[in-house]
Every structure is written in structure tokens, then in C-alpha cells.
Design a protein around this motif. Structure first.
Motif, PDB file in Angstrom:
ATOM      1  N   VAL A  71       0.779  -1.202   0.057  1.00 13.00           N
ATOM      2  CA  VAL A  71       0.109   0.007  -0.047  1.00 13.00           C
ATOM      3  C   VAL A  71       0.888   1.132  -0.119  1.00 13.00           C
ATOM      4  CG1 VAL A  71      -1.798   1.354   1.268  1.00 13.00           C
ATOM      5  CG2 VAL A  71      -1.791  -1.166   1.190  1.00 13.00           C
TER       6      VAL A  71
ATOM      7  N   GLY B 267      -0.424  11.025   2.526  1.00 14.06           N
ATOM      8  CA  GLY B 267      -0.149   9.573   2.590  1.00 14.06           C
ATOM      9  C   GLY B 267       0.709   9.051   3.814  1.00 14.06           C
TER      10      GLY B 267
ATOM     11  N   LEU C 143      -0.198  10.303   6.669  1.00 14.00           N
ATOM     12  CA  LEU C 143      -1.281  10.040   7.847  1.00 14.00           C
ATOM     13  C   LEU C 143      -1.877   8.830   7.762  1.00 14.00           C
ATOM     14  CD1 LEU C 143      -3.231  13.582   7.481  1.00 14.00           C
ATOM     15  CD2 LEU C 143      -1.814  12.865   9.360  1.00 14.00           C
ATOM     16  N   ASP C 144      -1.876   8.238   6.414  1.00 15.72           N
ATOM     17  CA  ASP C 144      -2.543   7.178   5.863  1.00 15.72           C
ATOM     18  C   ASP C 144      -1.826   5.824   6.648  1.00 15.72           C
ATOM     19  OD1 ASP C 144      -5.050   6.306   4.916  1.00 15.72           O
ATOM     20  OD2 ASP C 144      -3.824   5.726   2.998  1.00 15.72           O
TER      21      ASP C 144
ATOM     22  N   LEU D  35      -2.816   4.031   9.833  1.00 19.51           N
ATOM     23  CA  LEU D  35      -4.058   3.442   9.569  1.00 19.51           C
ATOM     24  C   LEU D  35      -3.922   2.328   9.043  1.00 19.51           C
ATOM     25  CD1 LEU D  35      -6.131   6.751   8.860  1.00 19.51           C
ATOM     26  CD2 LEU D  35      -6.411   5.531  10.965  1.00 19.51           C
ATOM     27  N   VAL D  36      -3.371   2.172   7.980  1.00 23.05           N
ATOM     28  CA  VAL D  36      -3.073   1.061   7.049  1.00 23.05           C
ATOM     29  C   VAL D  36      -2.603   0.003   7.648  1.00 23.05           C
ATOM     30  CG1 VAL D  36      -1.952   0.137   5.114  1.00 23.05           C
ATOM     31  CG2 VAL D  36      -2.694   2.375   4.924  1.00 23.05           C
TER      32      VAL D  36
ATOM     33  N   PHE E 152      -2.605  -0.708  11.016  1.00 27.75           N
ATOM     34  CA  PHE E 152      -3.490  -1.138  12.009  1.00 27.75           C
ATOM     35  C   PHE E 152      -4.516  -1.878  11.300  1.00 27.75           C
ATOM     36  CE2 PHE E 152      -1.205   1.888  14.976  1.00 27.75           C
ATOM     37  CZ  PHE E 152      -0.674   0.818  15.966  1.00 27.75           C
ATOM     38  N   SER E 153      -5.174  -1.302  10.468  1.00 26.84           N
ATOM     39  CA  SER E 153      -6.311  -1.917   9.828  1.00 26.84           C
ATOM     40  C   SER E 153      -5.697  -3.595   9.530  1.00 26.84           C
ATOM     41  CB  SER E 153      -6.910  -1.173   8.827  1.00 26.84           C
ATOM     42  OG  SER E 153      -5.958  -1.173   7.708  1.00 26.84           O
ATOM     43  N   ILE E 154      -4.911  -3.433   8.776  1.00 30.39           N
ATOM     44  CA  ILE E 154      -4.448  -4.627   8.093  1.00 30.39           C
ATOM     45  C   ILE E 154      -3.990  -5.710   9.164  1.00 30.39           C
ATOM     46  CG2 ILE E 154      -2.834  -5.968   6.461  1.00 30.39           C
ATOM     47  CD1 ILE E 154      -2.863  -3.280   4.978  1.00 30.39           C
TER      48      ILE E 154
ATOM     49  N   PHE F 175      -5.087  -5.778  12.439  1.00 30.85           N
ATOM     50  CA  PHE F 175      -6.148  -6.365  12.772  1.00 30.85           C
ATOM     51  C   PHE F 175      -7.088  -7.343  12.148  1.00 30.85           C
ATOM     52  CE2 PHE F 175     -10.747  -6.298  14.308  1.00 30.85           C
ATOM     53  CZ  PHE F 175     -10.686  -6.513  15.835  1.00 30.85           C
ATOM     54  N   PHE F 176      -7.119  -6.954  10.558  1.00 34.38           N
ATOM     55  CA  PHE F 176      -7.614  -7.898   9.482  1.00 34.38           C
ATOM     56  C   PHE F 176      -7.048  -9.299   9.546  1.00 34.38           C
ATOM     57  CE2 PHE F 176      -8.154  -8.572   4.880  1.00 34.38           C
ATOM     58  CZ  PHE F 176      -9.416  -8.831   5.134  1.00 34.38           C
TER      59      PHE F 176
ATOM     60  N   GLN G  74      -7.370 -11.589  12.882  1.00 37.61           N
ATOM     61  CA  GLN G  74      -8.622 -12.111  12.717  1.00 37.61           C
ATOM     62  C   GLN G  74      -8.604 -13.473  12.063  1.00 37.61           C
ATOM     63  OE1 GLN G  74     -11.796  -9.525  11.704  1.00 37.61           O
ATOM     64  NE2 GLN G  74     -12.620  -9.856  13.478  1.00 37.61           N
TER      65      GLN G  74
END
Lengths: 287, 227
Positions: free
Chosen positions: A174, A205, A207-208, A211-212, A214-216, A218-219, A222
């Protein structure tokens, strides 16, 4: 410049060949993976170098945006210092730290970023911060591409698959996508103020990135996947070779950045001169 | 009413009136989303059990692509008759304009979602097994995430060649965490597995919204005046 550049070039060449020798001959053979593991000495240093270059790109972009506004400049200084302090404190307070992060490495990163920010602020003019941002983005994308190519080459024999949507692989991909779009914006922009637009995109970018991540993260926690065996200790001889390779790669990246930087600087000087001549021309013919 | 909110309201009502009379954006968005629904239905067998797992991704991809259609028109509309230049030289705060445009786009995309959702439910035989009311906050947060960045990047891609292509190129990489959150939250709610909850994704989506709304408001003036 004229003298230092070839000297540094020779030094880098020597260092790179020494690092190659160390990686292929001196470093011990990995027990389970065998010789395939040696790609690690190119993969990891490239990744570190790419991340460093992207960090410099972000800091230079912030500088470019705040420099013309003294008030924003002041606020940015305090935000950078506060962020450095927060990461240093957080590294020892927050538990558990995400996978593959250690307090010492987090603190080093935080302090290095604050240091780099003020170094850029001190030694680069407004125009130069933009050239720096452009240069580091271009070279960073190249190193990031090396990471993304060598990764699957290693993964195929070791994991049995070319690619897995693991957190580090995915967030690197990403990141690469974001910086490619950054370079595309610079290429396709028709505005005279491309640097401003590009700097704004670079800030977005950056800032992103968390977020990228942590989202992945957690994803993927799981849905467990076959991933890199985290933790574990590395043979000190291997670490030694790794660090030498990183040094060589850093020198190489610096060399490439330097020449690209000079090229861009000269190109802009030429453009300015041409624009100035075009302005002066009609007057001289009138005379 | 204070001055900035007055400007926001004036621009917003103007945009809504323009859209009401021309229906350019909403018609093209609706048709586009409809096409996505139909075309996707051929790529897999839309039985209830399977579509429940895929629908989250499908719905949001359709909305994201359709939103790009509307977002591209946001600023392009202002280039005709040099309206954007007039905005630049006017003393009106840039953020008031940005908010008006973002809220306007939010209304259009929300309208699209309201119209398309029954179709999705019908075509893909959807029925949420989890708490269905949670889909509403997910939709609101997700739509704002798409729209706030989209409005910003649309203003950015205005100064590029082939700007209609540039917008998705800039928007999609940055939107990946938001898209992942929306899709995962929606799938979690639809599947209704009691061991997982959509809460984390909603918090992440809210964080994304806060971070990027702040970022857009801080940088929009610079981008608007960069010519």
C-alpha cells in the motif's frame, strides 16, 4: 561536489562489493532455509532504506508546506517535538507493542525523525526541500520495488507461496501504491504549483500509513495466515553482515539521491534562465 | 448565522439546486452502480449464503466507483465561466467552500446508497444475521470517508492532464484502510458471527474520518490557491 562525488562513488562500489562478498561467502548458511536465506541481506536493507527515504520525503514535504507561513512553521515544530517525546514515552509505557517492535527501536526512530526534521529545516531552502522530496520519493519507490520483488522470490521456496496478505507485505504494498500515485501526480500535473499539491499528497500519505498498518494488522490477526515466524534471535554473524549491507545500501541510496538532486537543481536553473531570457528577449530586439 | 456558515449554506443550496435541475451526477451514479450490481451478479452465483460473505465488498466497491463519478463533477462544474477563479479572489474562507462541497457530495452519495440498497437486498437475497442497525453508522462514517478525501483530491486532480483518471489514482490508495474497515464491518454485521464485532472497524473508520477531515481542512486553502 566535483571531487567528493567520484570519491564517494568509489567508496560505495568498494563497500557494495565487500557487502556482496560478506553476504554470499562469509555469512553462515541458514540451517533450515539454506542459501535462499541470503536474499535477506538485500531484502531487509532495501526495506529500511526505502522507509528512511519515505520518512525524509514526508518531513521535507511538511517543511515545504509550512515554510512560507511562520505561524504554521512554529506549530509544526512543536508537533514534531511532541510526537518525538510521545513515541519515546509510549515505547516504554504501551503494552503490548505491535509485532516486531522493540522499545529501543521505537525510541531511535522517534528521535531520528525529530533530528532529521530539524536538519532539513536548517540546511535546505524552501525550493530545495521540494527537490529533496521529489528525489527521495523516486529513489524510495525504486528501493521499495526491490523489496516487493525480492520478497516473493524468497517466499516461494520457503513458504511455498509467492505472496500472502500478511500485515507487513500488505502495508508495504500500500505504501508503494501511495508513492507511485505521488509520482504520477507530479508527472501529470499541469499546474505551476505542482510542489504544493505533491507536498499535500505526501502529508496525506503519511497520515494514512499508521491507519493502513493497524487496519491490516487487525484484519490479519482475525484470520491467521502462514506468516513470518516473529521473534527468535539472529546469529550475531548474520546481524553483522546485515548491517554492513545496510551501510552499503545507504551509501548507494545517498549517491543516487545526490546525483538526482543535482540533476533536478540544474534542470530548474536551466528552466529559470530560459524563462528569464524569454522575458528579456523582446526588449533587446526593440532596441 | 455567522459568515462562514452562511457561505457554506449558500454554496450547498446552489449545488443542490443545480443538481435538482440537471440531475447529472445522480443519474450517472445510479446507472453506474446499477451496472456494477448486474455485472457482478454474473461473476458469482448470488445465492444467499455465498452473497452474504461477498456483499460487503461488492456494495462498497460499487458505491466507491459510483462516488468517483459525482466527485469528478464537483469542481469541474466550477471551471466553466471561471467560477473557481472568482472563489479564489473572494475573501470567503476556503474551508467554508470545501465543507459545502463535501456535504453536498455526501448528500448525493447517501441518496445513491438509499436508492441502491433495496436493489442489492433484492438481487442478492441479503438478510443481516447480526445487528442490522449498526449498518447505518457504518454507512454514514464510510460515506464521509470516501467523500471528504474525494472532494479534496478532486480539487487536486483539477490541475492535471486527464483529471478524470487522476482522481481514482490518487483516491484509491489512500482510501484502502477506510475501504477495508467498511467492507469488514459490513461483512461482520451481515454474517453475524457472535465471536467477532464490528466495533473495532467503526472506531477505525471514525479515526480515519477525524484524521482526514482535519487534514483536508488544514490543507485545502493551500491546494485551492495553488494555480
Amino acid at each position: 561536489m566535483k571531487k567528493a562525488f567520484p570519491i564517494l562513488g568509489l567508496l560505495t562500489a568498494a563497500l557494495l562489493s565487500f557487502a556482496l562478498y560478506e553476504a554470499l561467502v562469509v555469512a553462515p548458511r541458514e540451517q533450515t532455509m539454506g542459501d535462499v536465506q541470503r536474499i535477506f541481506y538485500y531484502h531487509v536493507p532495501s526495506a529500511w532504506t526505502a522507509f528512511l527515504l519515505f520518512a525524509i520525503n514526508f518531513l521535507a514535504s511538511v517543511q515545504y508546506l509550512v515554510r512560507p507561513r511562520p505561524q504554521a512553521d512554529k506549530i509544526a515544530n512543536w508537533i514534531v517535538i511532541a510526537l518525538g517525546a510521545l513515541t519515546s514515552i509510549g515505547a516504554y509505557v504501551v503494552r503490548p507493542l505491535p509485532q516486531n517492535m522493540y522499545p529501543s527501536s521505537v525510541v531511535t526512530t522517534g528521535v531520528a525523525i525529530v533530528g532529521l526534521y530539524f536538519l532539513i529545516k536548517k540546511y535546505f531552502s524552501e525550493q530545495e526541500t521540494d527537490i529533496l522530496a521529489l528525489t527521495t520519493a523516486e529513489v524510495g519507490v525504486v528501493f521499495c520495488t526491490v523489496v516487493l520483488v525480492t520478497g516473493p522470490l524468497w517466499a516461494r521456496p520457503v513458504w511455498g507461496i509467492w505472496w500472502t496478505w500478511d500485515v507487513r507485505l500488505t502495508s508495504t504494498l500500500v505504501l508503494w501504491l501511495i508513492y507511485v500515485s505521488y509520482l504520477m501526480l507530479r508527472r501529470f500535473s499541469t499546474s505551476g504549483q505542482t510542489p504544493v499539491l505533491a507536498a499535500a499528497l505526501a502529508v496525506f500519505g503519511a497520515l494514512d500509513v499508521p491507519l493502513v498498518y493497524f487496519s491490516i494488522w487487525f484484519f490479519r490477526t482475525q484470520h491467521p495466515q502462514p506468516v513470518i515466524g516473529g521473534g527468535g534471535s539472529i546469529d550475531p554473524r548474520m546481524l553483522h553482515v546485515l548491517l554492513i549491507n545496510w551501510l552499503a545500501f545507504l551509501c548507494f541510496a545517498f549517491l543516487v539521491c545526490w546525483s538526482r538532486y543535482r540533476l533536478e537543481q540544474l534542470q530548474r536553473e536551466v528552466e529559470e534562465t530560459q524563462a528569464l531570457e524569454a522575458l528579456l528577449e523582446p526588449r533587446s530586439t526593440v532596441r | 448565522m455567522s459568515a462562514p456558515s452562511g457561505i457554506t449554506m449558500a454554496t450547498l443550496t446552489k449545488d443542490i439546486r443545480l443538481e435538482w435541475r440537471s440531475k447529472d451526477a445522480i443519474n450517472s451514479m445510479l446507472f453506474f452502480a446499477l451496472l456494477v450490481v448486474v455485472v457482478f451478479s454474473f461473476s458469482f452465483d448470488p445465492v444467499a449464503e455465498e452473497s452474504r460473505h461477498i456483499a460487503g465488498g461488492l456494495v462498497w466497491i460499487a458505491f466507491l466507483f459510483a462516488a468517483v463519478v459525482a466527485l469528478n463533477q464537483t469542481w469541474a462544474r466550477e471551471i466553466r465561466n471561471q467560477v473557481l477563479d472568482a472563489y479564489r479572489i473572494s475573501p470567503a474562507p476556503a474551508n467554508a467552500l470545501f465543507l459545502a462541497k463535501a456535504v453536498g457530495n455526501f448528500i448525493f452519495v447517501a441518496l445513491l446508497e438509499a436508492l441502491m440498497t433495496p436493489l442489492f437486498i433484492m438481487f442478492y437475497k441479503l438478510r443481516a444475521l447480526g445487528p442490522a442497525w449498526q449498518l447505518l453508522p457504518v454507512a454514514v462514517l464510510g460515506t464521509w470517508a470516501i467523500v471528504v478525501n474525494g472532494t479534496f483530491f478532486a480539487a487536486m486532480s483539477l490541475r492535471t492532464r486527464s483529471r478524470e483518471i487522476m482522481l481514482p489514482l490518487l483516491l484509491f490508495p489512500i482510501t484502502i484502510p477506510a475501504l477495508l474497515s467498511m467492507v469488514e464491518a459490513t461483512t461482520t454485521i451481515l454474517v453475524g458471527d457472535p465471536s467477532t464485532s464490528a466495533k473495532f472497524w467503526m472506531v477505525l473508520l471514525a479515526t480515519y474520518d477525524v484524521v482526514f477531515t482535519t487534514g483536508c481542512l488544514a490543507l485545502f486553502e493551500t491546494v485551492l490557491h495553488a494555480e
